[in-house]
Motif scaffolding. Structure first.
Motif, mmCIF file in Angstrom:
data_model
loop_
_atom_site.group_PDB
_atom_site.id
_atom_site.type_symbol
_atom_site.label_atom_id
_atom_site.label_comp_id
_atom_site.label_asym_id
_atom_site.label_seq_id
_atom_site.Cartn_x
_atom_site.Cartn_y
_atom_site.Cartn_z
ATOM 1 N N HIS A 36 0.568 -1.014 0.056
ATOM 2 C CA HIS A 36 -0.226 0.666 -0.477
ATOM 3 C C HIS A 36 0.811 1.355 0.195
ATOM 4 O O HIS A 36 0.308 2.114 -1.119
ATOM 5 C CB HIS A 36 -1.161 0.218 1.118
ATOM 6 N N ASP A 37 1.522 1.275 0.542
ATOM 7 C CA ASP A 37 2.969 2.544 0.994
ATOM 8 C C ASP A 37 3.351 2.847 -0.259
ATOM 9 O O ASP A 37 3.150 3.727 -0.665
ATOM 10 C CB ASP A 37 3.323 2.723 2.308
ATOM 11 N N ALA A 38 3.830 1.591 -0.633
ATOM 12 C CA ALA A 38 4.496 1.810 -1.570
ATOM 13 C C ALA A 38 4.063 2.162 -3.632
ATOM 14 O O ALA A 38 4.148 2.939 -4.380
ATOM 15 C CB ALA A 38 5.297 -0.056 -2.455
ATOM 16 N N SER A 39 2.476 1.452 -2.907
ATOM 17 C CA SER A 39 1.643 2.591 -4.650
ATOM 18 C C SER A 39 1.399 3.854 -4.561
ATOM 19 O O SER A 39 1.581 4.456 -4.926
ATOM 20 C CB SER A 39 0.521 1.346 -4.475
ATOM 21 N N LEU A 40 1.660 3.894 -3.284
ATOM 22 C CA LEU A 40 1.201 5.933 -2.482
ATOM 23 C C LEU A 40 3.169 6.924 -2.773
ATOM 24 O O LEU A 40 2.322 8.050 -2.310
ATOM 25 C CB LEU A 40 0.743 5.623 -1.490
ATOM 26 N N SER A 41 4.543 5.976 -2.927
ATOM 27 C CA SER A 41 4.752 6.568 -3.014
ATOM 28 C C SER A 41 5.433 7.821 -3.975
ATOM 29 O O SER A 41 6.828 8.434 -3.979
ATOM 30 C CB SER A 41 5.716 5.159 -2.947
ATOM 31 N N GLY A 42 4.603 8.000 -5.093
ATOM 32 C CA GLY A 42 5.803 8.873 -6.289
ATOM 33 C C GLY A 42 6.192 8.209 -7.260
ATOM 34 O O GLY A 42 7.240 8.599 -8.120
ATOM 35 N N GLN A 43 6.761 7.093 -6.352
ATOM 36 C CA GLN A 43 7.855 5.940 -7.700
ATOM 37 C C GLN A 43 6.893 5.723 -8.296
ATOM 38 O O GLN A 43 5.805 5.213 -9.288
ATOM 39 C CB GLN A 43 8.833 4.914 -6.486
ATOM 40 N N SER A 44 7.452 5.021 -9.441
ATOM 41 C CA SER A 44 7.213 4.219 -10.624
ATOM 42 C C SER A 44 6.530 3.011 -10.243
ATOM 43 O O SER A 44 6.891 2.382 -8.874
ATOM 44 C CB SER A 44 8.156 4.396 -11.851
ATOM 45 N N PRO A 45 5.427 2.479 -10.764
ATOM 46 C CA PRO A 45 4.906 0.937 -9.931
ATOM 47 C C PRO A 45 6.034 0.106 -10.607
ATOM 48 O O PRO A 45 6.722 -0.946 -8.645
ATOM 49 C CB PRO A 45 4.100 0.518 -11.490
ATOM 50 N N ILE A 46 7.237 0.076 -11.077
ATOM 51 C CA ILE A 46 8.304 -1.032 -11.182
ATOM 52 C C ILE A 46 9.821 -1.067 -10.162
ATOM 53 O O ILE A 46 9.857 -1.233 -9.214
ATOM 54 C CB ILE A 46 8.666 -1.391 -12.400
ATOM 55 N N GLU A 47 10.014 0.574 -9.749
ATOM 56 C CA GLU A 47 10.425 1.052 -8.694
ATOM 57 C C GLU A 47 10.317 1.136 -7.495
ATOM 58 O O GLU A 47 10.744 0.182 -6.017
ATOM 59 C CB GLU A 47 11.090 2.599 -9.046
ATOM 60 N N ALA A 48 8.897 0.705 -7.271
ATOM 61 C CA ALA A 48 7.805 0.623 -6.148
ATOM 62 C C ALA A 48 8.012 -0.755 -5.682
ATOM 63 O O ALA A 48 7.868 -1.001 -4.904
ATOM 64 C CB ALA A 48 6.899 1.112 -6.185
ATOM 65 N N LEU A 49 7.674 -1.461 -6.259
ATOM 66 C CA LEU A 49 8.149 -2.968 -6.863
ATOM 67 C C LEU A 49 9.438 -3.271 -5.671
ATOM 68 O O LEU A 49 9.373 -4.110 -4.843
ATOM 69 C CB LEU A 49 7.558 -3.397 -7.905
ATOM 70 N N LYS A 50 10.176 -3.096 -6.866
ATOM 71 C CA LYS A 50 11.743 -2.837 -6.250
ATOM 72 C C LYS A 50 11.800 -2.553 -4.677
ATOM 73 O O LYS A 50 12.510 -3.024 -4.036
ATOM 74 C CB LYS A 50 12.633 -2.452 -6.616
ATOM 75 N N THR A 51 11.303 -1.149 -4.129
ATOM 76 C CA THR A 51 11.314 -1.037 -3.242
ATOM 77 C C THR A 51 11.241 -2.015 -1.815
ATOM 78 O O THR A 51 11.021 -2.379 -1.687
ATOM 79 C CB THR A 51 10.639 0.272 -2.935
ATOM 80 N N VAL A 52 8.904 -2.651 -2.334
ATOM 81 C CA VAL A 52 8.865 -2.867 -1.694
ATOM 82 C C VAL A 52 9.573 -4.839 -1.337
ATOM 83 O O VAL A 52 9.939 -5.362 0.328
ATOM 84 C CB VAL A 52 7.216 -3.864 -2.052
#
Length: 197
Positions: free
Chosen positions: A71-87
């Motif tokens: 949830h936090d990653a989806s709201l992070s402002g990152q691109s979806p792929i970068e957000a996924l990597k962050t998770v």
């Protein structure tokens, strides 16, 4: 008479996490958990009733952490792929070395002998797959990657990340961040460039 100290569940679950990282599932005893937080085994038993109930509650806690991370990653402002990597990266960011990672992972592998723990693990893995697919679909919508078989890419990505954690045992001079970056680069190279899957 001194009143016993109260512990929030989050503190207890952090103690479970630290004990698992040190001992692994097969060697884990209640005293290992209580040692991490300076609480008596009796107080822990009073709160949860049994070691199994404590581990089931810990599983529920990890499931909620997983849900919150996506949830936090989806709201992070990152691109979806970068957000996924962050998770994926953040999920193992507290692991000091491959031994800790292997010990903690044993909870999910050896815990499959218990039907209740297995059910929790399956549910968590389904959540990870569901959220991964969702973020991949968002990446397609955003034209970050080309249309693809999202279910297949999700499975391969999760397999690659799991494999990278095993490779860390062999290549402990590298960081997990490096290994995860490599997984993402190889898997998404053709998708970002519009090549074949």
């Amino acid at each position: 008479m001194v009143r016993p100290r109260e512990f929030q569940d989050e503190v207890i679950f952090h103690g479970v996490y630290r004990a698992l990282c040190k001992k692994g599932y097969g060697q884990l005893a209640l005293t290992d958990i209580t040692h991490e937080m300076n609480i008596s085994p009796a107080a822990l038993m009073k709160r949860f009733g049994s070691k199994k109930n404590l581990l089931l509650a810990y599983s529920d806690y990890v499931i909620e952490l997983t849900r919150q991370a996506f949830h936090d990653a989806s709201l992070s402002g990152q691109s979806p792929i970068e957000a996924l990597k962050t998770v994926f990266r953040d999920a193992v960011s507290h692991m000091k070395d491959p031994v800790e990672l292997a010990n903690h992972t044993s909870f999910y592998l050896e815990g499959t002998n218990d039907p209740d723990l297995l059910e929790k693990t399956r549910y968590r893995l389904q959540l990870i797959d569901e959220f991964t697919r969702r973020m991949l679909n968002q990446a397609i919508t955003n034209n970050e990657i080309v249309p693809c078989d999202v279910a297949r890419v999700s499975r391969v990505l999760q397999a690659a990340i799991s494999g990278a954690m095993l490779i860390w045992i062999k290549e402990s001079d590298r960081s997990l961040d490096e290994l995860f970056d490599e997984c993402f680069q190889v898997i998404f190279a053709s998708l970002v460039q519009g090549g074949a899957e």
